[in-house]
Design an enzyme around this catalytic site. Structure first.
Site, PDB file in Angstrom:
ATOM      1  N   LEU A  93      49.014  52.412  35.832  1.00  0.00           N
ATOM      2  CA  LEU A  93      50.450  52.451  36.104  1.00  0.00           C
ATOM      3  C   LEU A  93      50.644  52.698  37.595  1.00  0.00           C
ATOM      4  O   LEU A  93      49.969  53.536  38.179  1.00  0.00           O
ATOM      5  CB  LEU A  93      51.103  53.555  35.281  1.00  0.00           C
ATOM      6  CG  LEU A  93      50.916  53.408  33.763  1.00  0.00           C
ATOM      7  CD1 LEU A  93      51.642  54.521  33.039  1.00  0.00           C
ATOM      8  CD2 LEU A  93      51.404  52.056  33.299  1.00  0.00           C
ATOM      9  N   HIS A 110      52.530  40.180  31.429  1.00  0.00           N
ATOM     10  CA  HIS A 110      52.203  40.931  30.215  1.00  0.00           C
ATOM     11  C   HIS A 110      51.990  39.933  29.078  1.00  0.00           C
ATOM     12  O   HIS A 110      52.823  39.018  28.899  1.00  0.00           O
ATOM     13  CB  HIS A 110      53.323  41.908  29.872  1.00  0.00           C
ATOM     14  CG  HIS A 110      53.028  42.769  28.685  1.00  0.00           C
ATOM     15  ND1 HIS A 110      52.118  43.799  28.722  1.00  0.00           N
ATOM     16  CD2 HIS A 110      53.511  42.736  27.422  1.00  0.00           C
ATOM     17  CE1 HIS A 110      52.043  44.360  27.517  1.00  0.00           C
ATOM     18  NE2 HIS A 110      52.872  43.739  26.708  1.00  0.00           N
ATOM     19  N   VAL A 145      56.862  51.634  31.701  1.00  0.00           N
ATOM     20  CA  VAL A 145      55.807  50.683  31.339  1.00  0.00           C
ATOM     21  C   VAL A 145      56.427  49.432  30.730  1.00  0.00           C
ATOM     22  O   VAL A 145      57.141  49.509  29.733  1.00  0.00           O
ATOM     23  CB  VAL A 145      54.824  51.309  30.321  1.00  0.00           C
ATOM     24  CG1 VAL A 145      53.794  50.279  29.885  1.00  0.00           C
ATOM     25  CG2 VAL A 145      54.141  52.524  30.917  1.00  0.00           C
ATOM     26  N   GLU A 175      50.010  32.056  30.493  1.00  0.00           N
ATOM     27  CA  GLU A 175      50.119  33.031  31.591  1.00  0.00           C
ATOM     28  C   GLU A 175      49.815  32.350  32.919  1.00  0.00           C
ATOM     29  O   GLU A 175      50.499  32.565  33.931  1.00  0.00           O
ATOM     30  CB  GLU A 175      49.139  34.182  31.376  1.00  0.00           C
ATOM     31  CG  GLU A 175      49.459  35.071  30.202  1.00  0.00           C
ATOM     32  CD  GLU A 175      48.470  36.218  30.072  1.00  0.00           C
ATOM     33  OE1 GLU A 175      48.092  36.808  31.096  1.00  0.00           O
ATOM     34  OE2 GLU A 175      48.072  36.522  28.934  1.00  0.00           O
TER      35      GLU A 175
HETATM   36  N1  LIG Z   1      54.946  51.378  36.784  1.00  0.00           N
HETATM   37  C1  LIG Z   1      54.334  50.380  36.120  1.00  0.00           C
HETATM   38  N2  LIG Z   1      53.023  50.164  36.317  1.00  0.00           N
HETATM   39  C2  LIG Z   1      52.409  49.144  35.651  1.00  0.00           C
HETATM   40  C3  LIG Z   1      53.126  48.328  34.757  1.00  0.00           C
HETATM   41  C4  LIG Z   1      54.526  48.591  34.575  1.00  0.00           C
HETATM   42  O1  LIG Z   1      55.234  47.889  33.817  1.00  0.00           O
HETATM   43  N3  LIG Z   1      55.078  49.619  35.273  1.00  0.00           N
HETATM   44  N4  LIG Z   1      52.474  47.320  34.037  1.00  0.00           N
HETATM   45  C5  LIG Z   1      51.047  47.534  33.941  1.00  0.00           C
HETATM   46  C6  LIG Z   1      50.296  46.514  33.172  1.00  0.00           C
HETATM   47  N5  LIG Z   1      50.295  46.989  31.808  1.00  0.00           N
HETATM   48  C7  LIG Z   1      50.894  46.173  30.890  1.00  0.00           C
HETATM   49  O2  LIG Z   1      51.343  45.045  31.199  1.00  0.00           O
HETATM   50  C8  LIG Z   1      49.737  48.250  31.500  1.00  0.00           C
HETATM   51  C9  LIG Z   1      48.506  48.607  32.059  1.00  0.00           C
HETATM   52  C10 LIG Z   1      47.963  49.867  31.791  1.00  0.00           C
HETATM   53  C11 LIG Z   1      48.625  50.761  30.977  1.00  0.00           C
HETATM   54  C12 LIG Z   1      48.045  52.107  30.744  1.00  0.00           C
HETATM   55  O3  LIG Z   1      48.451  52.830  29.856  1.00  0.00           O
HETATM   56  N6  LIG Z   1      47.062  52.466  31.576  1.00  0.00           N
HETATM   57  C13 LIG Z   1      46.399  53.796  31.455  1.00  0.00           C
HETATM   58  C14 LIG Z   1      44.922  53.674  31.707  1.00  0.00           C
HETATM   59  C15 LIG Z   1      44.311  52.613  30.810  1.00  0.00           C
HETATM   60  C16 LIG Z   1      42.861  52.342  31.237  1.00  0.00           C
HETATM   61  O4  LIG Z   1      42.470  52.739  32.378  1.00  0.00           O
HETATM   62  O5  LIG Z   1      42.153  51.713  30.430  1.00  0.00           O
HETATM   63  C17 LIG Z   1      46.935  54.727  32.524  1.00  0.00           C
HETATM   64  O6  LIG Z   1      47.407  54.220  33.588  1.00  0.00           O
HETATM   65  O7  LIG Z   1      46.828  55.939  32.288  1.00  0.00           O
HETATM   66  C18 LIG Z   1      49.838  50.394  30.396  1.00  0.00           C
HETATM   67  C19 LIG Z   1      50.396  49.131  30.660  1.00  0.00           C
HETATM   68  C20 LIG Z   1      50.424  47.761  35.283  1.00  0.00           C
HETATM   69  N7  LIG Z   1      51.076  48.904  35.878  1.00  0.00           N
HETATM   70  N1  LIG Z   2      49.163  45.360  29.874  1.00  0.00           N
HETATM   71  C1  LIG Z   2      48.611  44.514  30.875  1.00  0.00           C
HETATM   72  C2  LIG Z   2      47.779  43.427  30.244  1.00  0.00           C
HETATM   73  O1  LIG Z   2      47.365  43.531  29.101  1.00  0.00           O
HETATM   74  N2  LIG Z   2      47.543  42.381  31.044  1.00  0.00           N
HETATM   75  C3  LIG Z   2      46.759  41.273  30.573  1.00  0.00           C
HETATM   76  O2  LIG Z   2      45.401  41.453  30.946  1.00  0.00           O
HETATM   77  C4  LIG Z   2      44.806  40.140  31.022  1.00  0.00           C
HETATM   78  C5  LIG Z   2      44.105  40.047  32.348  1.00  0.00           C
HETATM   79  O3  LIG Z   2      43.350  38.860  32.368  1.00  0.00           O
HETATM   80  P1  LIG Z   2      42.799  38.315  33.776  1.00  0.00           P
HETATM   81  O4  LIG Z   2      42.099  39.472  34.423  1.00  0.00           O
HETATM   82  O5  LIG Z   2      41.875  37.201  33.362  1.00  0.00           O
HETATM   83  O6  LIG Z   2      43.979  37.834  34.565  1.00  0.00           O
HETATM   84  C6  LIG Z   2      45.946  39.114  30.923  1.00  0.00           C
HETATM   85  O7  LIG Z   2      46.020  38.582  29.610  1.00  0.00           O
HETATM   86  C7  LIG Z   2      47.167  39.960  31.214  1.00  0.00           C
HETATM   87  O8  LIG Z   2      48.354  39.461  30.588  1.00  0.00           O
END
Ligand SMILES: Nc1nc2c(c(=O)[nH]1)N[C@@H](CN(C=O)c1ccc(C(=O)N[C@@H](CCC(=O)O)C(=O)O)cc1)CN2
Ligand SMILES: NCC(=O)N[C@@H]1O[C@H](COP(=O)([O-])[O-])[C@@H](O)[C@H]1O
Length: 226
Positions: A93, A110, A145, A175
Site C-alpha cells: 500500500l 486491479h 485500498v 489488463e
Molecule cells: N494506497 C493504495 N496503495 C495501493 C493500492 C491502492 O488502491 N491504494 N493498490 C495496491 C494494489 N493492490 C490491489 O490492487 C493491493 C496490493 C497489496 C495489498 C496488501 O494488502 N498488501 C499488504 C502486503 C501484502 C504482501 O506483501 O504480500 C500490505 O501492504 O500490508 C492490497 C491491495 C497497491 N497499493
Molecule cells: N491487488 C493488486 C493485484 O492483484 N495486481 C495484479 O497483479 C498482477 C501483476 O502481474 P504482472 O506483474 O505480470 O503485471 C496483475 O494481474 C495485476 O492486476
C-alpha cells in the site's frame, strides 16, 4: 511532450512489459524513467533491464515503518524526475506522502471489476464466488485500498470450471490493453476527476455516439429469441 513515468512492481512485470511495448511502438506518450520493486527477485526487474530502463530495489523490510518506506519510494521517484506513477502488480500500500507528491497522478491496475473483490487474490475471489463476468480495472490510487475513482474497466467471461489461475490469465490479456490506454489518457492530460466520476476529455475526434457503444457482454450467452 512525453510523460516521465515511474513504475512500481513486485512480480513478473507483464503489465510493465505492456507499457514498455506501447512506449517503444510510439503509441504511448510516456517515458519510463525508473522501475522500482520492493521484491529483489521480481522478474519485472529483468524486463526493465532488457530495455535499458533504470531499476531500483527498495525492500519494504529495510524500513522501520510504512511512512519511512513511503518517503523512500517518493524520494526515489522524485530523484528519477518522475511526474506520474503506475502501480503494476505492486503489492504494498502506498501512503499519503507519495500520493501528495503525485496528486491525481498515481494509477493502479486491479484484476477485478471494482468495487468487487478488492485487495489480494481478486482472481481467486471471483472464481470462488462463481461470477459469470470478471475483469479488470484501472483506477486512480487514493489512501484506501482499491477505492480511487475508476478510469477504465474491461470484462471477460468467467467459466464454472475456472480456477484463479485460468481466470487470471484471461483477465491479464485485457489488463495489457486497458493499462496502456489509461496511461496514454493521463499522458495526454485528458482525465478529469469529477467526484467519483472520471471523464476522458475528447481528443478532437467526435466522441462515440451512445448508440455506437460496443454490444454488452452477456455470459452465459443469450439464446435465440432472448
Ligand atoms: N494506497 C493504495 N496503495 C495501493 C493500492 C491502492 O488502491 N491504494 N493498490 C495496491 C494494489 N493492490 C490491489 O490492487 C493491493 C496490493 C497489496 C495489498 C496488501 O494488502 N498488501 C499488504 C502486503 C501484502 C504482501 O506483501 O504480500 C500490505 O501492504 O500490508 C492490497 C491491495 C497497491 N497499493
Ligand atoms: N491487488 C493488486 C493485484 O492483484 N495486481 C495484479 O497483479 C498482477 C501483476 O502481474 P504482472 O506483474 O505480470 O503485471 C496483475 O494481474 C495485476 O492486476
Amino acid at each position: 511532450m512525453t510523460l516521465p513515468l515511474g513504475v512500481l512492481i513486485s512480480g513478473g512485470g507483464s503489465n510493465l512489459q505492456s507499457l514498455i511495448d506501447r512506449m517503444e511502438a510510439g503509441v504511448l506518450d510516456a517515458t519510463i524513467r525508473t522501475v522500482i520493486s520492493n521484491n529483489p527477485t521480481a522478474k519485472g526487474l529483468d524486463r526493465a533491464k532488457r530495455h535499458g530502463i533504470p531499476t531500483r530495489v527498495l525492500p519494504h523490510q529495510d524500513y522501520p515503518d510504512r511512512r519511512e518506506y513511503d518517503l523512500a519510494l517518493t524520494r526515489a521517484l522524485q530523484d528519477a524526475g518522475v511526474r506520474a506513477v503506475a502501480l503494476a502488480g505492486f503489492m504494498r500500500l502506498v501512503g499519503p506522502d507519495l500520493l501528495a507528491a503525485f496528486p491525481w497522478r498515481v494509477l493502479n491496475i486491479h484484476p477485478a471489476l471494482l468495487p468487487s473483490f478488492p485487495g489480494l487474490h481478486a482472481q481467486e475471489q471471483g472464481a470462488a464466488y462463481g461470477v459469470r463476468l470478471a475483469g479488470c480495472t484501472v483506477h486512480f490510487v487514493d489512501e484506501k485500498v482499491d477505492h480511487g475513482p475508476v478510469i477504465i474497466q474491461a470484462a471477460v467471461p468467467a467459466l464454472a470450471e475456472d480456477t484463479g489461475e485460468t481466470l487470471g490469465q484471461r483477465i491479464l490479456r485485457l489488463e495489457h490493453r486497458i493499462y496502456p490506454q489509461a496511461v496514454q489518457w493521463l499522458a495526454q492530460g485528458r482525465l478529469e476527476v469529477q467526484g467519483r466520476q472520471v471523464v476522458v476529455r475528447p481528443n478532437g475526434h467526435p466522441p462515440a455516439a451512445l448508440d455506437s457503444l460496443p454490444p454488452c457482454l452477456v455470459h452465459p450467452p443469450l439464446e435465440e429469441g432472448f
